[in-house]
Design a protein around this motif. Structure first.
Motif, PDB file in Angstrom:
ATOM      1  N   PHE A  20       0.847  -1.191   0.000  1.00 20.50           N
ATOM      2  CA  PHE A  20       0.000   0.000   0.000  1.00 20.50           C
ATOM      3  C   PHE A  20       0.881   1.238   0.000  1.00 20.50           C
ATOM      4  O   PHE A  20       1.838   1.321   0.772  1.00 20.50           O
ATOM      5  N   LEU A  21       0.557   2.184  -0.840  1.00 25.62           N
ATOM      6  CA  LEU A  21       1.279   3.452  -0.839  1.00 25.62           C
ATOM      7  C   LEU A  21       0.366   4.565  -0.321  1.00 25.62           C
ATOM      8  O   LEU A  21      -0.716   4.781  -0.858  1.00 25.62           O
ATOM      9  N   ILE A  22       0.840   5.250   0.717  1.00 23.94           N
ATOM     10  CA  ILE A  22       0.122   6.413   1.242  1.00 23.94           C
ATOM     11  C   ILE A  22       0.962   7.633   0.897  1.00 23.94           C
ATOM     12  O   ILE A  22       2.111   7.752   1.331  1.00 23.94           O
ATOM     13  N   SER A  23       0.390   8.517   0.118  1.00 20.16           N
ATOM     14  CA  SER A  23       1.108   9.738  -0.224  1.00 20.16           C
ATOM     15  C   SER A  23       0.438  10.899   0.497  1.00 20.16           C
ATOM     16  O   SER A  23      -0.758  11.130   0.335  1.00 20.16           O
ATOM     17  N   GLY A  24       1.200  11.595   1.307  1.00 24.91           N
ATOM     18  CA  GLY A  24       0.624  12.705   2.072  1.00 24.91           C
ATOM     19  C   GLY A  24       0.483  13.956   1.226  1.00 24.91           C
ATOM     20  O   GLY A  24       1.033  14.993   1.554  1.00 24.91           O
ATOM     21  N   ASP A  25      -0.255  13.836   0.151  1.00 26.56           N
ATOM     22  CA  ASP A  25      -0.489  14.959  -0.761  1.00 26.56           C
ATOM     23  C   ASP A  25       0.828  15.543  -1.275  1.00 26.56           C
ATOM     24  O   ASP A  25       0.985  16.762  -1.390  1.00 26.56           O
ATOM     25  N   PRO A  45      -4.637  10.591   1.372  1.00 30.52           N
ATOM     26  CA  PRO A  45      -5.719  11.013   2.269  1.00 30.52           C
ATOM     27  C   PRO A  45      -5.750  12.514   2.513  1.00 30.52           C
ATOM     28  O   PRO A  45      -6.620  13.002   3.232  1.00 30.52           O
ATOM     29  N   GLY A  46      -4.777  13.234   1.932  1.00 36.98           N
ATOM     30  CA  GLY A  46      -4.749  14.682   2.141  1.00 36.98           C
ATOM     31  C   GLY A  46      -3.635  15.081   3.089  1.00 36.98           C
ATOM     32  O   GLY A  46      -2.653  14.352   3.253  1.00 36.98           O
ATOM     33  N   ILE A  47      -3.813  16.229   3.698  1.00 37.98           N
ATOM     34  CA  ILE A  47      -2.740  16.803   4.524  1.00 37.98           C
ATOM     35  C   ILE A  47      -3.029  16.504   5.990  1.00 37.98           C
ATOM     36  O   ILE A  47      -3.734  17.258   6.669  1.00 37.98           O
ATOM     37  N   ASN A  48      -2.551  15.402   6.436  1.00 29.13           N
ATOM     38  CA  ASN A  48      -2.869  14.931   7.797  1.00 29.13           C
ATOM     39  C   ASN A  48      -1.849  13.866   8.185  1.00 29.13           C
ATOM     40  O   ASN A  48      -2.115  12.674   8.126  1.00 29.13           O
ATOM     41  N   MET A  77       9.009  14.237  11.589  1.00 27.51           N
ATOM     42  CA  MET A  77       8.989  15.270  12.634  1.00 27.51           C
ATOM     43  C   MET A  77       7.567  15.606  13.064  1.00 27.51           C
ATOM     44  O   MET A  77       7.231  15.522  14.236  1.00 27.51           O
ATOM     45  N   ARG A  78       6.745  16.012  12.115  1.00 24.00           N
ATOM     46  CA  ARG A  78       5.359  16.377  12.461  1.00 24.00           C
ATOM     47  C   ARG A  78       4.648  15.218  13.170  1.00 24.00           C
ATOM     48  O   ARG A  78       4.024  15.406  14.213  1.00 24.00           O
ATOM     49  N   PRO A  79       4.720  13.999  12.646  1.00 24.32           N
ATOM     50  CA  PRO A  79       4.025  12.894  13.313  1.00 24.32           C
ATOM     51  C   PRO A  79       4.970  12.057  14.175  1.00 24.32           C
ATOM     52  O   PRO A  79       4.832  10.841  14.245  1.00 24.32           O
ATOM     53  N   TYR A  80       5.901  12.732  14.850  1.00 24.62           N
ATOM     54  CA  TYR A  80       6.919  11.984  15.626  1.00 24.62           C
ATOM     55  C   TYR A  80       6.279  10.963  16.558  1.00 24.62           C
ATOM     56  O   TYR A  80       6.708   9.818  16.637  1.00 24.62           O
ATOM     57  N   GLU A  81       5.249  11.383  17.270  1.00 26.53           N
ATOM     58  CA  GLU A  81       4.688  10.460  18.256  1.00 26.53           C
ATOM     59  C   GLU A  81       4.017   9.256  17.597  1.00 26.53           C
ATOM     60  O   GLU A  81       4.071   8.138  18.125  1.00 26.53           O
ATOM     61  N   GLN A  82       3.407   9.494  16.441  1.00 26.64           N
ATOM     62  CA  GLN A  82       2.792   8.364  15.737  1.00 26.64           C
ATOM     63  C   GLN A  82       3.872   7.394  15.251  1.00 26.64           C
ATOM     64  O   GLN A  82       3.682   6.178  15.300  1.00 26.64           O
ATOM     65  N   VAL A  83       5.001   7.935  14.795  1.00 28.70           N
ATOM     66  CA  VAL A  83       6.105   7.056  14.387  1.00 28.70           C
ATOM     67  C   VAL A  83       6.636   6.308  15.609  1.00 28.70           C
ATOM     68  O   VAL A  83       6.856   5.086  15.574  1.00 28.70           O
ATOM     69  N   ARG A  84       6.805   7.045  16.688  1.00 34.64           N
ATOM     70  CA  ARG A  84       7.347   6.452  17.922  1.00 34.64           C
ATOM     71  C   ARG A  84       6.463   5.318  18.454  1.00 34.64           C
ATOM     72  O   ARG A  84       6.971   4.238  18.783  1.00 34.64           O
TER      73      ARG A  84
ATOM     74  N   GLU B 142      -8.362  15.588  20.401  1.00 39.63           N
ATOM     75  CA  GLU B 142      -7.167  15.399  19.568  1.00 39.63           C
ATOM     76  C   GLU B 142      -7.501  15.585  18.083  1.00 39.63           C
ATOM     77  O   GLU B 142      -8.477  15.006  17.583  1.00 39.63           O
ATOM     78  N   GLY B 143      -6.665  16.324  17.376  1.00 41.01           N
ATOM     79  CA  GLY B 143      -6.903  16.574  15.955  1.00 41.01           C
ATOM     80  C   GLY B 143      -6.869  15.332  15.092  1.00 41.01           C
ATOM     81  O   GLY B 143      -7.565  15.254  14.072  1.00 41.01           O
ATOM     82  N   SER B 144      -6.064  14.340  15.486  1.00 42.38           N
ATOM     83  CA  SER B 144      -5.937  13.134  14.665  1.00 42.38           C
ATOM     84  C   SER B 144      -7.270  12.388  14.544  1.00 42.38           C
ATOM     85  O   SER B 144      -7.500  11.676  13.569  1.00 42.38           O
ATOM     86  N   ILE B 145      -8.135  12.547  15.549  1.00 46.94           N
ATOM     87  CA  ILE B 145      -9.461  11.915  15.477  1.00 46.94           C
ATOM     88  C   ILE B 145     -10.235  12.476  14.288  1.00 46.94           C
ATOM     89  O   ILE B 145     -10.859  11.751  13.508  1.00 46.94           O
TER      90      ILE B 145
END
Lengths: 289, 257
Positions: A20-25, A45-48, A77-84, B142-145
């Motif tokens: 699956f490829l997710i491209s952040g716009d 999915p857009g800018i998120n 960087m922006r989604p650091y916590e999600q990566v972590r 949270e914005g991610s929601i």
């Protein structure tokens, strides 16, 4: 290098419907054929950024090979916590692809530079970090990451970089020599600044190598009397910092000091300003010897 | 309150008393949601094609663990290793601890975006499996929601059910006062999700809302009372963090007899 990684992703998507490829716009034009041919394996999915990383995690949990592509700051960087948490803590085989390594997006401004991304990435256990110098290394890094069951972060420059190696890379986890003169000096680099490192090595007659797999432990540097790590990254937190922790070799780091960049100009201008173009590297090495 | 929900609450209090850890209020408040899901809704067998439950407000992990125990999914020994030195179960879920704990969670706003990825995978593989996500009403700040909500309906992910534990009490105040987010139904519907609002302590209402799911992703707002079942904990802010001492435990248990 951007086209090479796109080709690599298209090749695996063709063979493996779980890709699956997710491209952040991002990547205007790069994914046109992909989204036509593999439309049920592609999503923008857009800018998120938080969503992009977390949904990649969800896909991976259900056996999919998720690849998230965006400009480097918006990958790590922006989604650091999600990566972590969603990728690394749960040790999921997601491939994060960040474009615009170092200063290659100059003069877009500091928000678009990836000068501390390796530092952030190194702080996360389980994450394999790749910073290839040319299209051949890109291919080898991607193939390694694709076969791996671990999270991976591949940072690439912008586009159009030439091959520095003469042939395919046999083992991406090792040092990749660009120049061997049996010198007691090694210039070690990664990403596209390696072009400048190579020019400097040719002038000085020393050995030049890259380390595309930043945090692999396949290296032996003890034989060199002097090692200069040249990186388009903040001087603290990159490859040089990593190596200093794991070797007794004498290492000097030639990089960008840890300060926000307000300089206006193109990438070449920036490299010259920060003394990491070939002339700057030669000058710094001569001063230190 | 059903008999099983009462038993889960008793176990919860014992667990909290032994652990001397916080979040008993949050845990008691969502017991009826857990009992409805695990005893009436979720398909757990065969394991390979089970429904997925994601506890997003993972500070209520105690409640999940106690439900597992009463469902026969977790041993007493494992349950009471919660919060203990050298134990197995952390205060916020870790997916490595149990085969039905699907995600490591604790930081808020992560599970619904993860559910999007899982739901996409199931759709791609034509697997008839549903994903249930339990979030707190504080968590939806949270914005991610909202990033996930924007995408869920667009992709036609009718295999997701998001449940909101709407107790109107978060760590340091009333959620509705900190952020003026009502009316929630309008917001979810504006994102093209179906939305139902139910009494979160009435299992039948929760189950009916889920069973009436149509062809969109569904959000079920469960109006609950934090600390439900123990009068002196009900709707009291302090029970987000207060600890269950021996004296408190005895008083609380008396109410559940």
């Amino acid at each position: 290098m951007r086209n090479t990684i796109a080709s690599c992703i298209i090749e695996v998507a063709k063979k493996d419907s779980n890709v699956f490829l997710i491209s952040g716009d991002a990547g205007l034009g790069v994914w046109d054929s992909f989204k036509e041919e593999y439309k049920d394996q592609y999503i923008n999915p857009g800018i998120n950024e938080s969503l992009c990383v977390s949904m990649a995690s969800g896909l991976a949990m259900q056996g999919k090979k998720a690849i998230y592509y965006n400009i480097a700051p918006f990958v790590i960087m922006r989604p650091y916590e999600q990566v972590r948490l969603d990728i690394c803590y749960q040790e999921l085989p997601v491939i994060l692809v960040g474009t615009g390594s170092g200063l290659t997006y100059m003069p877009s401004g500091m928000t678009h530079y990836a000068l501390e991304d390796i530092g952030l990435a190194l702080s996360m256990p389980n994450l394999d970090i790749f910073s290839p110098c040319d299209p051949l290394e890109v291919r080898a890094c991607f193939e390694y990451a694709y076969k791996s069951n671990k999270p991976s972060y591949i940072r690439i420059p912008k586009a159009g970089e030439p091959n520095l190696h003469n042939g395919e890379i046999a083992d991406i986890s090792k040092l990749q020599f660009l120049l061997q003169n049996n010198s007691e000096i090694l210039i070690l680099s990664h990403s596209s600044i390696s072009q400048e490192a190579l020019k400097a090595g040719e002038i000085l007659g020393c050995d030049v190598a890259t380390k595309p797999f930043i945090n692999s432990f396949e290296f032996n540097l003890e034989a060199y009397k002097y090692i200069f790590v040249v990186e388009e990254h903040f001087s603290y937190g990159g490859l040089g910092t990593f190596l200093k922790n794991y070797t007794n070799a004498k290492i000097e780091i030639l990089a960008v000091s840890n300060k926000y960049v307000h300089l206006i100009g193109n990438c070449e201008y920036g490299r010259e300003y920060f003394g990491i173009d070939s002339k700057g590297i030669v000058k710094s090495i001569k001063e230190r010897l | 309150m059903t008999d099983i929900a009462k038993e889960i609450r008793k176990t919860l209090l014992k667990l909290a008393n032994q652990a001397r850890g916080p979040h008993i209020g949050s845990a008691l408040g969502c017991v009826d949601i857990f009992s409805a899901l695990y005893f009436k809704v979720l398909r757990l067998d065969p394991y390979e094609s089970r429904d997925i439950f994601l506890l997003s407000k993972a500070h209520s992990a105690m409640s999940l663990y106690s439900t597992f125990y009463h469902k026969g999914l977790m041993s007493e020994e494992m349950l009471f290793s919660y919060y203990q030195n050298g134990g197995t179960l952390p205060a916020h879920t870790d997916r490595n601890t149990h085969k039905y704990i699907e995600i490591s969670a604790g930081s808020l706003g992560h599970a619904l975006p993860m559910a999007i990825g899982m739901a996409m995978a199931f759709k791609k593989d034509k697997q008839d499996r549903n994903i249930y996500v339990l979030m707190g009403d504080g968590e939806i700040q949270e914005g991610s929601i909202w990033e996930a909500l924007m995408l869920g309906a667009k992709l036609g992910l009718n295999n997701i059910v998001a449940l909101i534990d709407r107790n109107d009490l978060q760590g340091y105040g009333r959620a509705s006062e900190l952020l003026d987010y009502e009316p929630l139904e309008d917001k979810f519907r504006a994102f093209s999700w179906d939305c139902e609002r139910v009494d979160g302590h009435c299992e039948d209402s929760i189950i009916n809302a889920i069973n009436n799911k149509k062809d969109k992703p569904l959000c079920v707002i469960c109006d609950t009372t934090k600390g439900k079942g123990v009068s002196f904990m009900e709707d009291k802010l302090e029970w987000h963090y207060y600890l269950v001492t021996d004296e408190i435990y005895a008083r609380a248990l008396e109410e559940l007899k």
